[in-house]
Design an enzyme around this catalytic site. Structure first.
Site, PDB file in Angstrom:
ATOM      1  N   GLU A 173       4.977  -8.024  -3.452  1.00  0.00           N
ATOM      2  CA  GLU A 173       4.444  -6.735  -2.967  1.00  0.00           C
ATOM      3  C   GLU A 173       3.238  -7.083  -2.105  1.00  0.00           C
ATOM      4  OE1 GLU A 173       2.077  -4.200  -2.224  1.00  0.00           O
ATOM      5  OE2 GLU A 173       1.649  -3.730  -4.333  1.00  0.00           O
TER       6      GLU A 173
ATOM      7  N   CYS B  87      -2.762  -0.482  -1.254  1.00  0.00           N
ATOM      8  CA  CYS B  87      -1.736  -0.892  -0.282  1.00  0.00           C
ATOM      9  C   CYS B  87      -0.879   0.287   0.165  1.00  0.00           C
ATOM     10  CB  CYS B  87      -0.797  -1.919  -0.909  1.00  0.00           C
ATOM     11  SG  CYS B  87      -1.653  -3.337  -1.513  1.00  0.00           S
TER      12      CYS B  87
HETATM   13  C1  SIN Z   1      -1.642  -1.232  -4.617  1.00  0.00           C
HETATM   14  O1  SIN Z   1      -2.192  -0.605  -3.754  1.00  0.00           O
HETATM   15  O2  SIN Z   1      -1.672  -2.465  -4.581  1.00  0.00           O
HETATM   16  C2  SIN Z   1      -0.898  -0.555  -5.745  1.00  0.00           C
HETATM   17  C3  SIN Z   1      -1.254   0.853  -5.891  1.00  0.00           C
HETATM   18  C4  SIN Z   1      -0.298   1.656  -6.742  1.00  0.00           C
HETATM   19  O3  SIN Z   1       0.322   1.157  -7.689  1.00  0.00           O
HETATM   20  O4  SIN Z   1      -0.188   2.835  -6.464  1.00  0.00           O
END
Ligand code: SIN
Length: 474
Positions: A253, A287
């Protein structure tokens, strides 16, 4: 629990014990106050090997647990996370500066993954497939893939580890977590809670220290069957390459550059409210957050007014204060990015609407163009760069104009527009009139440079299982 959280000296967590006997000791001050807080003992190569052996041993014990035993242990872990939420939230904020109310939210978000997999684990049944001959029976079972290696980031320090380990434990896979250098204590607290819930020793090991030392043992090891990583594209690609020799299964990810499209017929109040939730979560450091705001040209003035009014109301301050919505203590790299993105945008002709005085303060930009960093880069900052479009195809082309493919957002009241846009956007997750789609029950993950594999949702557990087919000749 209190005695664990109040310790001063921390080290790697191997076979359910914290080892502070060897390695160099490194100060770990509070990120917010900068005052001395904890010290962390860095792991040695020998300890990494011990962790690997411990995980291997735990695979056998985990495999012997029934689905119902694992379900009960997952529920117990979720309960313990909630029972210790005040300690955990404080650690999260001390380590990476998230507003304290959001840290409480992160504990709940993490617990929800353990509850989700407690439900999933009792629904992993095999298959019996009709054979083309009466002389054979074909059966399929789903087996644990084996020990896993997790590399996890600082922005959601509890949840990014929690959602990997909850799925792994449900699938009877032990794991070794290398936390980011910024937030190791959160992971150690998670390991302690997993131990207290009653999981077999070695089910979850946390290695603190130099990534070269840890990677040099775990990545070439044939005992490690899977790597799961949340973080940057560059490190994701490195881990992927290093996993080739032993053909480990990989889940990545790797960040996003989410478009947030507001069509002419959108409910603008809803869109503005959801944009604030998406964009300013974790002070802009997520993210999945809205990164490029694409607004139909006919509603720009109205929508801009709504966004500016809401952004002005946000409380920027000390993350330990309950009313704080945006932290003055963000990651130094995020602040550097904010400065570079705003400078670049102004130089290339963008207009700023809030005249922010610091990189952690909200800023809204218009006249944004494709050649600006504000359009090209994941900002990890409270910056709202707005561009306009005239047609649905123009909006979709602009939205897809990125190597990332994690999340996208669409705001419209028309079923036709919603259907066309969701079909044509090249992203792993789409929030339709929804600025915060993340949830344990939603398959989380991206395409293109945002990586592959899914966490949570119905497929999350299968990332840790392999398919075993049995053909029986009668
Ligand atoms: C992330 O931004 O890395 C994960 C955020 C989420 O699980 O919503």
């Amino acid at each position: 629990m209190k005695s664990f959280f109040e310790k001063q000296k921390f080290g790697s967590f191997i076979s359910n014990e914290m080892d502070i006997s060897s390695g160099k000791s490194v100060d770990h001050p509070c990120f917010v106050t900068k005052k001395p807080w904890k010290t962390c003992q860095h792991v040695t190569k020998e300890q990494v090997k011990l962790a690997c052996a411990s995980a291997k041993k735990a695979s056998i014990e985990l495999k012997n647990l029934t689905a119902y035993e694992k379900s009960a242990l997952l529920i117990k872990t979720a309960d313990l996370l909630r029972a210790n939420k005040a300690y955990l939230a404080e650690i999260i904020t001390r380590e990476m500066g998230k507003p304290i109310t959001e840290s409480f939210g992160e504990v709940e978000y993490t617990a929800s993954y353990f509850n989700w997999y407690a439900g999933e684990v009792v629904r992993i049944f095999g298959l019996e497939i009709p054979s083309r001959t009466k002389k054979k029976k074909i059966r399929v079972s789903f087996e644990p893939i084996g020990p896993c290696y997790f590399v996890t980031p600082w922005n959601f320090p509890l949840c990014m580890a929690g959602r990997k380990v909850s799925a792994a434990l449900a699938a009877s896979c032990p794991s070794i977590n290398k936390p980011c250098t910024e937030a190791p204590i959160t992971k150690l607290a998670l390991a302690y809670i997993i131990k207290k819930a009653g999981w077999p020793s070695g089910s979850f090991n946390v290695l603190i220290g130099d990534h070269d030392v840890i990677n040099s043992i775990l990545l070439p090891s044939r005992d490690i069957k899977k790597v799961s990583f949340t973080g940057s594209v560059a490190i994701g690609k490195y881990l992927y390459k290093e996993s080739i020799e032993t053909l480990k299964k990989v889940t990545l990810e790797l960040g996003g550059n989410a478009p947030f499209i507001v069509f002419e017929d959108a409910n603008q109040i809803k869109a503005a409210d959801e944009l604030i939730l998406s964009k300013f979560r974790n002070s802009g450091q997520s993210c999945v957050c809205a990164n490029r705001i694409l607004v139909h040209k006919n509603i720009l003035d109205d929508f801009l007014e709504k966004v500016v009014a809401r952004a002005k109301m946000l409380n920027v301050g000390n993350p330990f204060e309950e009313e704080t919505q945006i932290s003055t203590h963000r990651h130094p790299n995020s602040d550097k990015k904010a400065i570079a993105i705003i400078e670049d945008a102004i130089k290339k002709g963008a207009k700023r609407h809030l005249n922010s005085k610091a990189p952690y303060e909200p800023e809204v930009l218009t006249n944004v163009t494709k050649d600006m960093l504000a359009f090209q880069e994941e900002s990890f900052s409270p910056i709202v760069p707005i561009m306009t479009f005239a047609t649905i195809d123009e909006a979709i082309t602009l939205a897809n104009h990125t190597n990332y493919g994690l999340a996208a957002y669409v705001f419209t009241e028309s079923i036709k527009t919603a259907s066309y846009a969701t079909e044509n956007l090249e992203f792993g997750m789409i929030g339709l009139n929804d600025g915060l789609p993340s949830a344990a029950e939603l398959p989380f993950g991206g395409i293109k440079d945002s990586g592959f594999g899914r966490e949570g949702g119905p497929s999350g557990i299968y990332e840790f299982l392999y398919t075993k087919s049995i053909s029986m000749k009668l």
